[in-house]
Design a protein around this motif. Structure first.
Motif, PDB file in Angstrom:
ATOM      1  N   TYR A   1       0.809  -1.228   0.000  1.00  0.00           N
ATOM      2  CA  TYR A   1       0.000   0.000   0.000  1.00  0.00           C
ATOM      3  C   TYR A   1       0.840   1.275   0.000  1.00  0.00           C
ATOM      4  N   ASP A   2       2.151   1.141  -0.107  1.00  0.00           N
ATOM      5  CA  ASP A   2       3.018   2.308  -0.110  1.00  0.00           C
ATOM      6  C   ASP A   2       2.861   3.105  -1.400  1.00  0.00           C
ATOM      7  N   ASN A   3       2.427   4.376  -1.244  1.00  0.00           N
ATOM      8  CA  ASN A   3       2.311   5.335  -2.350  1.00  0.00           C
ATOM      9  C   ASN A   3       1.345   4.864  -3.447  1.00  0.00           C
ATOM     10  N   HIS A   4       0.179   4.382  -3.037  1.00  0.00           N
ATOM     11  CA  HIS A   4      -0.854   3.986  -3.995  1.00  0.00           C
ATOM     12  C   HIS A   4      -2.075   4.888  -3.858  1.00  0.00           C
ATOM     13  N   THR A   5      -2.755   5.131  -4.958  1.00  0.00           N
ATOM     14  CA  THR A   5      -3.976   5.937  -4.954  1.00  0.00           C
ATOM     15  C   THR A   5      -5.091   5.178  -4.246  1.00  0.00           C
TER      16      THR A   5
ATOM     17  N   LYS B   1      -7.361   1.972  -5.635  1.00  0.00           N
ATOM     18  CA  LYS B   1      -6.718   1.129  -6.652  1.00  0.00           C
ATOM     19  C   LYS B   1      -6.574  -0.317  -6.173  1.00  0.00           C
ATOM     20  N   LEU B   2      -6.359  -0.483  -4.874  1.00  0.00           N
ATOM     21  CA  LEU B   2      -6.221  -1.809  -4.276  1.00  0.00           C
ATOM     22  C   LEU B   2      -7.419  -2.076  -3.360  1.00  0.00           C
TER      23      LEU B   2
ATOM     24  N   ALA C   1      -4.097   1.869   3.514  1.00  0.00           N
ATOM     25  CA  ALA C   1      -4.300   2.758   2.369  1.00  0.00           C
ATOM     26  C   ALA C   1      -4.653   4.164   2.844  1.00  0.00           C
TER      27      ALA C   1
ATOM     28  N   ASP D   1      -1.568   5.713   4.277  1.00  0.00           N
ATOM     29  CA  ASP D   1      -0.626   6.029   3.200  1.00  0.00           C
ATOM     30  C   ASP D   1      -1.009   7.317   2.473  1.00  0.00           C
TER      31      ASP D   1
END
Length: 202
Positions: A72-76, A79-80, A86, A89
């Protein structure tokens, strides 16, 4: 909410959406059905836009290890699969990019898992700031929790160890994004419990 989730009947079909905003029918029944279907799949997290709903599984799920921190590092957001990491993050990277304070509010009834969710948030925030390396700061922040929880707890009809205090935790960062320290402030909830006691409460 707990009773309604148990009482509803859910039709068989496709997997429920991870964001309730994507439901074709926005009714209370549709929301509850979607949450229950996800809960049965051990998907305890669900989005409503940028809001995260968590249903306490009352058991430990293996979704909080370093693999998930990295995932989950640096994700919009969105998206996941929904996850508390999230949310942490997004707040962390928004703070670095915009150079503005960020706030995450955790709310819920007694026994809903607010304290545990706070621990997961702090774990992820400190892991991000240390780039995956263990930090003594995280242990200090999390270690203060049980001591603070020991004062002013009460037995309620839903929870044998319900905190009578709310917590405001301010995590301070250096400009590089590394945790510098934290400040914890407690404030009294439900002052009525000081002078009145419901049946089966302590």
């Amino acid at each position: 909410m707990r009773r309604r989730l148990e009482d509803q009947e859910f039709p068989a079909g496709s997997d429920p959406p991870s964001d309730l905003c994507a439901l074709p029918e926005l009714t209370e029944r549709a929301l509850l059905e979607s949450l229950r279907a996800r809960f049965r799949q051990e998907k305890i997290y669900t989005y409503i836009g940028s809001i995260l709903i968590v249903i306490n599984p009352f058991q430990f799920l293996p979704i909080y290890n370093p693999k998930y921190v990295k995932l989950y590092d640096n994700h919009t957001l969105g998206k996941l699969e929904p996850h508390i990491y999230a949310v942490a993050d997004v707040a962390y990277h928004a703070m670095l990019q915009r150079r503005k304070n960020q706030c995450i509010v955790i709310s819920g009834e007694s026994g809903s898992g607010k304290t545990q969710s706070t621990n997961f948030l702090i774990h992820h925030l400190t892991a991000l700031s240390q780039k995956g390396f263990a930090s003594g700061v995280e242990q200090i922040i999390l270690g203060a929790g049980p001591v603070l929880e020991a004062f002013g707890n009460a037995k309620t009809a839903h929870n044998n160890n319900s905190s009578r205090f709310g917590k405001f935790i301010q995590v301070n960062y250096q400009e590089s994004g590394t945790v510098r320290g934290a400040y914890v402030e407690k404030y009294l909830l439900e002052k009525s419990r000081l002078v009145y006691q419901e049946h089966n409460e302590r």
